[in-house]
Structures are given as C-alpha cells and as structure tokens.
Motif scaffolding. Sequence first.
Motif, PDB file in Angstrom:
ATOM      1  N   TYR A 154       0.787  -1.224   0.000  1.00  0.00           N
ATOM      2  CA  TYR A 154       0.000   0.000   0.000  1.00  0.00           C
ATOM      3  C   TYR A 154       0.829   1.290   0.000  1.00  0.00           C
ATOM      4  O   TYR A 154       0.278   2.363  -0.219  1.00  0.00           O
ATOM      5  CB  TYR A 154      -0.890   0.047   1.238  1.00  0.00           C
ATOM      6  N   GLY A 155       2.128   1.211   0.266  1.00  0.00           N
ATOM      7  CA  GLY A 155       2.895   2.437   0.434  1.00  0.00           C
ATOM      8  C   GLY A 155       2.439   3.139   1.699  1.00  0.00           C
ATOM      9  O   GLY A 155       2.166   2.500   2.721  1.00  0.00           O
ATOM     10  N   LYS A 156       2.318   4.455   1.653  1.00  0.00           N
ATOM     11  CA  LYS A 156       1.759   5.182   2.792  1.00  0.00           C
ATOM     12  C   LYS A 156       0.236   5.093   2.706  1.00  0.00           C
ATOM     13  O   LYS A 156      -0.365   5.545   1.733  1.00  0.00           O
ATOM     14  CB  LYS A 156       2.212   6.643   2.777  1.00  0.00           C
ATOM     15  N   TYR A 157      -0.368   4.496   3.732  1.00  0.00           N
ATOM     16  CA  TYR A 157      -1.804   4.265   3.664  1.00  0.00           C
ATOM     17  C   TYR A 157      -2.484   4.538   5.001  1.00  0.00           C
ATOM     18  O   TYR A 157      -1.835   4.633   6.050  1.00  0.00           O
ATOM     19  CB  TYR A 157      -2.104   2.844   3.197  1.00  0.00           C
ATOM     20  N   VAL A 158      -3.804   4.678   4.930  1.00  0.00           N
ATOM     21  CA  VAL A 158      -4.644   4.947   6.103  1.00  0.00           C
ATOM     22  C   VAL A 158      -5.847   4.016   6.049  1.00  0.00           C
ATOM     23  O   VAL A 158      -6.418   3.788   4.978  1.00  0.00           O
ATOM     24  CB  VAL A 158      -5.114   6.419   6.121  1.00  0.00           C
ATOM     25  N   VAL A 159      -6.216   3.472   7.212  1.00  0.00           N
ATOM     26  CA  VAL A 159      -7.431   2.664   7.339  1.00  0.00           C
ATOM     27  C   VAL A 159      -8.360   3.366   8.333  1.00  0.00           C
ATOM     28  O   VAL A 159      -7.935   3.704   9.440  1.00  0.00           O
ATOM     29  CB  VAL A 159      -7.133   1.241   7.842  1.00  0.00           C
ATOM     30  N   ILE A 160      -9.610   3.567   7.932  1.00  0.00           N
ATOM     31  CA  ILE A 160     -10.587   4.214   8.807  1.00  0.00           C
ATOM     32  C   ILE A 160     -11.772   3.274   9.019  1.00  0.00           C
ATOM     33  O   ILE A 160     -12.299   2.707   8.055  1.00  0.00           O
ATOM     34  CB  ILE A 160     -11.098   5.542   8.210  1.00  0.00           C
ATOM     35  N   ARG A 161     -12.160   3.091  10.284  1.00  0.00           N
ATOM     36  CA  ARG A 161     -13.381   2.339  10.587  1.00  0.00           C
ATOM     37  C   ARG A 161     -14.512   3.343  10.758  1.00  0.00           C
ATOM     38  O   ARG A 161     -14.430   4.262  11.570  1.00  0.00           O
ATOM     39  CB  ARG A 161     -13.218   1.503  11.857  1.00  0.00           C
ATOM     40  N   HIS A 162     -15.591   3.128   9.985  1.00  0.00           N
ATOM     41  CA  HIS A 162     -16.677   4.104   9.948  1.00  0.00           C
ATOM     42  C   HIS A 162     -17.879   3.656  10.772  1.00  0.00           C
ATOM     43  O   HIS A 162     -18.074   2.461  11.018  1.00  0.00           O
ATOM     44  CB  HIS A 162     -17.105   4.353   8.502  1.00  0.00           C
ATOM     45  N   ASN A 163     -18.693   4.625  11.141  1.00  0.00           N
ATOM     46  CA  ASN A 163     -19.882   4.348  11.939  1.00  0.00           C
ATOM     47  C   ASN A 163     -20.903   3.492  11.197  1.00  0.00           C
ATOM     48  O   ASN A 163     -21.735   2.844  11.826  1.00  0.00           O
ATOM     49  CB  ASN A 163     -20.550   5.666  12.364  1.00  0.00           C
ATOM     50  N   ASN A 164     -20.851   3.484   9.866  1.00  0.00           N
ATOM     51  CA  ASN A 164     -21.833   2.715   9.087  1.00  0.00           C
ATOM     52  C   ASN A 164     -21.456   1.247   8.911  1.00  0.00           C
ATOM     53  O   ASN A 164     -22.157   0.505   8.232  1.00  0.00           O
ATOM     54  CB  ASN A 164     -22.067   3.362   7.720  1.00  0.00           C
ATOM     55  N   GLY A 165     -20.337   0.834   9.497  1.00  0.00           N
ATOM     56  CA  GLY A 165     -19.922  -0.567   9.414  1.00  0.00           C
ATOM     57  C   GLY A 165     -18.794  -0.828   8.441  1.00  0.00           C
ATOM     58  O   GLY A 165     -18.143  -1.874   8.507  1.00  0.00           O
ATOM     59  N   LEU A 166     -18.561   0.094   7.523  1.00  0.00           N
ATOM     60  CA  LEU A 166     -17.475  -0.071   6.558  1.00  0.00           C
ATOM     61  C   LEU A 166     -16.126   0.290   7.167  1.00  0.00           C
ATOM     62  O   LEU A 166     -16.048   1.058   8.126  1.00  0.00           O
ATOM     63  CB  LEU A 166     -17.689   0.830   5.339  1.00  0.00           C
ATOM     64  N   GLU A 167     -15.065  -0.245   6.570  1.00  0.00           N
ATOM     65  CA  GLU A 167     -13.716   0.270   6.751  1.00  0.00           C
ATOM     66  C   GLU A 167     -13.215   0.666   5.363  1.00  0.00           C
ATOM     67  O   GLU A 167     -13.427  -0.072   4.394  1.00  0.00           O
ATOM     68  CB  GLU A 167     -12.777  -0.760   7.374  1.00  0.00           C
ATOM     69  N   THR A 168     -12.576   1.817   5.263  1.00  0.00           N
ATOM     70  CA  THR A 168     -12.019   2.256   3.981  1.00  0.00           C
ATOM     71  C   THR A 168     -10.505   2.332   4.089  1.00  0.00           C
ATOM     72  O   THR A 168      -9.962   2.668   5.153  1.00  0.00           O
ATOM     73  CB  THR A 168     -12.579   3.625   3.550  1.00  0.00           C
ATOM     74  N   ILE A 169      -9.839   2.006   2.979  1.00  0.00           N
ATOM     75  CA  ILE A 169      -8.376   2.032   2.920  1.00  0.00           C
ATOM     76  C   ILE A 169      -7.960   2.964   1.784  1.00  0.00           C
ATOM     77  O   ILE A 169      -8.521   2.899   0.683  1.00  0.00           O
ATOM     78  CB  ILE A 169      -7.801   0.626   2.693  1.00  0.00           C
ATOM     79  N   TYR A 170      -6.982   3.816   2.075  1.00  0.00           N
ATOM     80  CA  TYR A 170      -6.495   4.799   1.113  1.00  0.00           C
ATOM     81  C   TYR A 170      -4.995   4.548   0.939  1.00  0.00           C
ATOM     82  O   TYR A 170      -4.219   4.768   1.875  1.00  0.00           O
ATOM     83  CB  TYR A 170      -6.728   6.218   1.636  1.00  0.00           C
ATOM     84  N   GLY A 171      -4.584   4.078  -0.248  1.00  0.00           N
ATOM     85  CA  GLY A 171      -3.210   3.644  -0.435  1.00  0.00           C
ATOM     86  C   GLY A 171      -2.398   4.486  -1.397  1.00  0.00           C
ATOM     87  O   GLY A 171      -2.941   5.256  -2.199  1.00  0.00           O
ATOM     88  N   HIS A 172      -1.059   4.331  -1.303  1.00  0.00           N
ATOM     89  CA  HIS A 172      -0.052   4.940  -2.186  1.00  0.00           C
ATOM     90  C   HIS A 172       0.073   6.455  -2.005  1.00  0.00           C
ATOM     91  O   HIS A 172       0.519   7.153  -2.912  1.00  0.00           O
ATOM     92  CB  HIS A 172      -0.340   4.610  -3.662  1.00  0.00           C
ATOM     93  N   MET A 173      -0.315   6.954  -0.838  1.00  0.00           N
ATOM     94  CA  MET A 173      -0.246   8.395  -0.616  1.00  0.00           C
ATOM     95  C   MET A 173       1.192   8.851  -0.379  1.00  0.00           C
ATOM     96  O   MET A 173       2.066   8.067   0.002  1.00  0.00           O
ATOM     97  CB  MET A 173      -1.126   8.784   0.571  1.00  0.00           C
ATOM     98  N   SER A 174       1.430  10.132  -0.599  1.00  0.00           N
ATOM     99  CA  SER A 174       2.771  10.695  -0.404  1.00  0.00           C
ATOM    100  C   SER A 174       2.970  11.211   1.016  1.00  0.00           C
ATOM    101  O   SER A 174       4.108  11.359   1.476  1.00  0.00           O
ATOM    102  CB  SER A 174       3.030  11.839  -1.394  1.00  0.00           C
ATOM    103  N   LYS A 175       1.857  11.466   1.724  1.00  0.00           N
ATOM    104  CA  LYS A 175       1.972  12.014   3.076  1.00  0.00           C
ATOM    105  C   LYS A 175       0.724  11.685   3.884  1.00  0.00           C
ATOM    106  O   LYS A 175      -0.391  11.713   3.354  1.00  0.00           O
ATOM    107  CB  LYS A 175       2.153  13.538   3.017  1.00  0.00           C
ATOM    108  N   HIS A 176       0.933  11.360   5.167  1.00  0.00           N
ATOM    109  CA  HIS A 176      -0.187  11.177   6.088  1.00  0.00           C
ATOM    110  C   HIS A 176      -0.546  12.513   6.727  1.00  0.00           C
ATOM    111  O   HIS A 176       0.343  13.290   7.082  1.00  0.00           O
ATOM    112  CB  HIS A 176       0.191  10.196   7.206  1.00  0.00           C
ATOM    113  N   LEU A 177      -1.835  12.746   6.915  1.00  0.00           N
ATOM    114  CA  LEU A 177      -2.280  13.965   7.601  1.00  0.00           C
ATOM    115  C   LEU A 177      -3.071  13.663   8.870  1.00  0.00           C
ATOM    116  O   LEU A 177      -3.603  14.573   9.511  1.00  0.00           O
ATOM    117  CB  LEU A 177      -3.140  14.816   6.658  1.00  0.00           C
TER     118      LEU A 177
END
Length: 311
Positions: A140-163
Amino acid sequence: MNFKKLKTIAFLAFMSISTIPMSGQDLLARQAPIDKKMKAVDSVALHRLIQAEQMETPSADLYEDWNNRYAHRATALPDSFRINLKNFCMPTPSRVITSNFGSRWGRQHKGIDVKVYTGDTIRAAFNGKVRIVRYEAAGYGKYVVIRHNNGLETIYGHMSKHLVAENDEVRAGDPIGLGGNTGRSTGSHLHFETRLCGVALNPALMFDFRNQDVVDDYYMFRKNTYEGESIAANRLRGTGSRKYGSDEDVELATAAPAATYSTSVRFHKVKSGETLSSIAKKRKTTVNAICKLNRIGKNIRLMPGQILKYK
C-alpha cells in the motif's frame, strides 16, 4: 411524683420512640414503588440509548476488537447488511478510474484505482476513527485505514503524506493524506478499498467517481447476490464505461464540470509489450510530451493496464 403519673410518662416515651422506626418503615414502603418505577424508566431509557447508538454505529456489532496491528483481517460476513451511505464525501474530486476491482494481472485487485497527482488532497469518505496509519513498501505504500460508523472500513493507499494519526476521530471530508506514488505502484494514483468485516467489497457498488456521488442513500449487501452486482457495477462505473474512440481510450466524462483535466487530454491503456516510443507513434505525439504530461521519466517500466495521458 406518684407512681401513676410516672407510669403515664414512661408509656408516652415508649410510644414516641416506637413511632420513629414505624414512620421510617412507612416512608420506605411508600418510596419502594417509586424506586421501582424509576429503575424501569432508567432501564427503558438505557435500552433506547443503546439501540440508538447501535443504529448510528453498527460497526460495534460487526467487529470484536479495535486493533492497530493489521490492515484487514477477514471475519464472518453477515448474510445481509444495510450500509448507510448518507453524509458522505468523495475521497478525491478526480473522475478518472484507471483500474477496476477484481481480477488483474493474475491476482485479485481488492479496490479501485483513481487517477490523482502527488500532493492532491485525499479525504475521509465517512465519519469514523482512524485505525491504521502506516507505510508498506511492497504494498500500500503510505496508507490509512478508517473504521466508519456505518460498518465499513475504507483504505487509502499509495499516498505521499499522512495527515492523520492512529485513533484520530475524523468527519466525512476531513483531509487524511496527500496523493502519491508510494509502495507497489506504477504511477501516481489513489488505491481505494471498501471492506466489510475485513472482506473487500467493490467500491463501485457504492461510489460513482465519474458523477462524484454515491449510488444511493443505502447499499444493501447480500451474500447471495453480491458477485453479480459487483460485475454489473464495474460495467456501469468502472474503466469500461463511457469509452470513446478506440477500445484503449478511457473517456474523462466531459460532462463533469468539476473535472480538473482539460477535455483535450485523452487516455491510453497500456498493452503488454508496448513502450513509450510505440505509444507515442501510435498516438501521433512524442515521448517527451507523454512524459511531461504524466510526470514520469523516459525509463519508467510500463505495466499492462496502466493509464497514460496524451494530447
């Protein structure tokens, strides 16, 4: 003082003392039904509060723990589950899908790839809590995983910077990172995944990047119809939809006013064995022009399925 008077005083004293616990007992007796009613009210209110929280945060019933060690771990999927898609934000304003969910290059691609440039803002899709912020060189490179209130988890991959940082609370639309080309990536893009109980679901079932919208207020996941729905979603909202010119061209949805790309820009999907030179010749342009437009070097290793811009 005669004996009769003393006897009267003693009797009155005894009666006054004995009435105190009796009064206390009467008070307790009267209070008991009130306490019982209050407990019943408290129980009902608590039950309603728990129900309301579960409706707002169904992820509490889907996931047994909160763990920052793994990006995803598949557990048992429910036979059906309604996912609330209201109050969303598109992760990026880009409308160009460069790779579908599903089989790709002999392996399963567990998300979709959306064309972004290094430095483009990536945003949280829904309200939730950041579970993972990490770098994975071979994936994934630099990535973020978020667990959401609606039951989903989303993953955001290959980013250049975490915020964001792990355990941060985020709202839909909050910046969580910047687009990039880190990890196992052949060009700047966002790899976007939607997972339920750790199992990857096709984001095209819920997100329409070309129209910058979700497909409906809710998505009803059903085990027995999911695969067919996923194939249909790729046809409707994936790389194969709205093509023009030849089979290798991918339309930029020129009707979309928010697109950040010039409508004069066209797209070429790399085939096996193609080189920058052969592509430049085929598209009647130059290698230098392709490299400049895509911000790549002349010695880049092209991969089948990779999308290149040209004019």
